[in-house]
Design a protein around this motif. Structure first.
Motif, PDB file in Angstrom:
ATOM      1  N   ARG A  18     -40.590  84.670  14.365  1.00  0.00           N
ATOM      2  CA  ARG A  18     -40.200  84.117  15.674  1.00  0.00           C
ATOM      3  C   ARG A  18     -39.434  82.802  15.546  1.00  0.00           C
ATOM      4  N   ALA A  19     -38.735  82.600  14.428  1.00  0.00           N
ATOM      5  CA  ALA A  19     -37.991  81.349  14.221  1.00  0.00           C
ATOM      6  C   ALA A  19     -36.866  81.227  15.241  1.00  0.00           C
ATOM      7  N   ALA A  20     -36.708  80.033  15.781  1.00  0.00           N
ATOM      8  CA  ALA A  20     -35.700  79.773  16.813  1.00  0.00           C
ATOM      9  C   ALA A  20     -35.088  78.401  16.591  1.00  0.00           C
ATOM     10  N   ARG A  21     -33.909  78.224  17.171  1.00  0.00           N
ATOM     11  CA  ARG A  21     -33.241  76.920  17.080  1.00  0.00           C
ATOM     12  C   ARG A  21     -32.479  76.662  18.372  1.00  0.00           C
ATOM     13  N   ALA A  22     -32.464  75.416  18.795  1.00  0.00           N
ATOM     14  CA  ALA A  22     -31.690  75.002  19.967  1.00  0.00           C
ATOM     15  C   ALA A  22     -30.824  73.822  19.573  1.00  0.00           C
ATOM     16  N   THR A  23     -29.512  74.030  19.589  1.00  0.00           N
ATOM     17  CA  THR A  23     -28.548  72.986  19.246  1.00  0.00           C
ATOM     18  C   THR A  23     -27.532  72.900  20.376  1.00  0.00           C
ATOM     19  N   GLY A  24     -27.338  71.714  20.936  1.00  0.00           N
ATOM     20  CA  GLY A  24     -26.360  71.565  22.005  1.00  0.00           C
ATOM     21  C   GLY A  24     -26.565  70.280  22.773  1.00  0.00           C
ATOM     22  N   VAL A  25     -26.135  70.292  24.027  1.00  0.00           N
ATOM     23  CA  VAL A  25     -26.191  69.106  24.884  1.00  0.00           C
ATOM     24  C   VAL A  25     -27.196  69.350  26.010  1.00  0.00           C
ATOM     25  N   ILE A  26     -28.055  68.379  26.239  1.00  0.00           N
ATOM     26  CA  ILE A  26     -29.037  68.484  27.318  1.00  0.00           C
ATOM     27  C   ILE A  26     -28.313  68.426  28.667  1.00  0.00           C
ATOM     28  N   THR A  27     -28.591  69.401  29.522  1.00  0.00           N
ATOM     29  CA  THR A  27     -27.975  69.416  30.860  1.00  0.00           C
ATOM     30  C   THR A  27     -28.983  69.135  31.966  1.00  0.00           C
ATOM     31  N   ASP A  28     -30.284  69.311  31.659  1.00  0.00           N
ATOM     32  CA  ASP A  28     -31.284  69.073  32.693  1.00  0.00           C
ATOM     33  C   ASP A  28     -32.640  68.885  32.019  1.00  0.00           C
ATOM     34  N   ARG A  29     -33.515  68.145  32.712  1.00  0.00           N
ATOM     35  CA  ARG A  29     -34.878  67.978  32.220  1.00  0.00           C
ATOM     36  C   ARG A  29     -35.844  68.020  33.394  1.00  0.00           C
ATOM     37  N   SER A  30     -36.959  68.732  33.179  1.00  0.00           N
ATOM     38  CA  SER A  30     -38.040  68.766  34.153  1.00  0.00           C
ATOM     39  C   SER A  30     -39.354  68.708  33.375  1.00  0.00           C
ATOM     40  N   GLY A  31     -39.974  67.544  33.341  1.00  0.00           N
ATOM     41  CA  GLY A  31     -41.204  67.383  32.583  1.00  0.00           C
ATOM     42  C   GLY A  31     -40.966  67.593  31.102  1.00  0.00           C
ATOM     43  N   ASP A  32     -41.670  68.558  30.507  1.00  0.00           N
ATOM     44  CA  ASP A  32     -41.520  68.825  29.077  1.00  0.00           C
ATOM     45  C   ASP A  32     -40.523  69.950  28.797  1.00  0.00           C
TER      46      ASP A  32
END
Length: 320
Positions: free
Chosen positions: A98-112
């Motif tokens: 279940r390996a995953a990766r997230a690379t990019g620019v933050i567009t929104d945040r809600s809590g965690d």
């Protein structure tokens, strides 16, 4: 008429000689990817394209599912990548689930929970930062706010990436305020930097989706001419030559000395915006030179949880 990477290499070889356009290296012998059917203390059974494949475990084999686990903690339905022993494909030396990766620019945040734009027209990613990982993540990503770059490794859960560890140190400024890099006038055919990884199948249906088994590299300096305008790359911090899809990179893992000829298969939009170091075996060269597909990264000796390895890239004259 559509020109494939193979057509391009054959034409280059005819015009400039066979050595100018090498064929990609076959990397399938030491890596497998599929869906877990069963896992015991002695054996792993995967559903793979065309059927099933069984693997025994060598002494000291490592299993990762957001952290090191026992083989029985792998679950039916888990997406899994196996690096096989050099002595036998039937023996697994390392398994990731279940390996995953997230690379990019933050567009929104809600809590965690963050929303990440990975660029290149790819769909947005949802990232959850659980409490147990939040300290480790925020040490290297102190600004979890829209506009800032984000890069972390984790596991897939309910369609989201649950971050486990940062893959780099976040730049101190939002992307829009990044210093403008001057255009590069001269390119070197051999460069040192870091190689990262991404999953072209997004962790889904790896036993049936052909994208899960592509062994290539997205490239941070893809030539925009003749390519999808969605390749919204920036100017890389290394003097990378412009290349087209189908070009071949000679890439060496400077940590393990494993090397291969790898085809360019896409645009590494997010990687073009980072100028970072990889702590693996010394961290000598700054800047990203290639984002390997998950299976290519593992075949060249990379560990998915590390997120990178130091690499040397050579581009033949016929590819520039």
């Amino acid at each position: 008429m559509t020109v494939t990477g193979g057509d391009r290499r054959r034409l280059t070889a005819v015009l400039l000689g066979a050595g100018t356009a090498p064929e990609p290296t076959e990397l399938g012998g030491r890596v497998a990817r599929g869906v877990v059917v069963d896992a015991t203390d002695r054996m792993l059974l995967l559903a793979v394209p065309g059927g099933e494949e069984r693997f025994l475990f060598r002494p000291g084999a490592v299993f990762w599912r957001g952290g090191e686990v026992r083989p029985r903690e792998l679950r039916p339905g888990d997406d899994a990548v196996v690096r096989c022993s050099p002595e036998s494909r039937l023996v697994a030396e390392r398994v990731w689930a279940r390996a995953a990766r997230a690379t990019g620019v933050i567009t929104d945040r809600s809590g965690d929970t963050l929303s990440i734009d990975p660029g290149h027209g790819r769909p947005p990613l949802t990232v959850v930062i659980p409490y147990r990982s939040s300290g480790r993540i925020t040490v290297r990503h102190p600004r979890l706010e829209p506009g800032y770059v984000f890069d972390a490794v984790g596991v897939w859960r309910d369609g989201a990436v649950w971050a486990v560890r940062p893959a780099t140190t976040q730049p101190p400024h939002p992307l829009a305020a990044a210093p403008r890099r001057p255009p590069v006038r001269r390119f070197s055919p051999t460069l040192s930097g870091i190689a990262t990884w991404y999953d072209p199948a997004w962790g889904r249906s790896s036993h049936t989706d052909p994208r899960a088994h592509v062994r290539g590299a997205a490239y941070p300096a893809l030539d925009r001419a003749g390519h999808d305008p969605a390749c919204d790359r920036g100017t890389p911090c290394l003097p990378l030559p412009l290349l087209s899809e189908g070009a071949v990179l000679n890439l060496r893992n400077d940590c393990t000395r494993a090397a291969a000829a790898v085809p360019v298969t896409g645009c590494a939009s997010a990687d073009s915006r980072l100028c970072d170091l990889c702590p693996a075996c010394g961290g000598r060269g700054a800047g990203r030179i290639a984002s390997l597909t998950m299976t290519a990264f593992v075949a060249l000796g990379g560990r998915l949880e590390d997120g990178c390895f130091n690499a040397t890239m050579t581009v033949h004259n016929g590819e520039e």
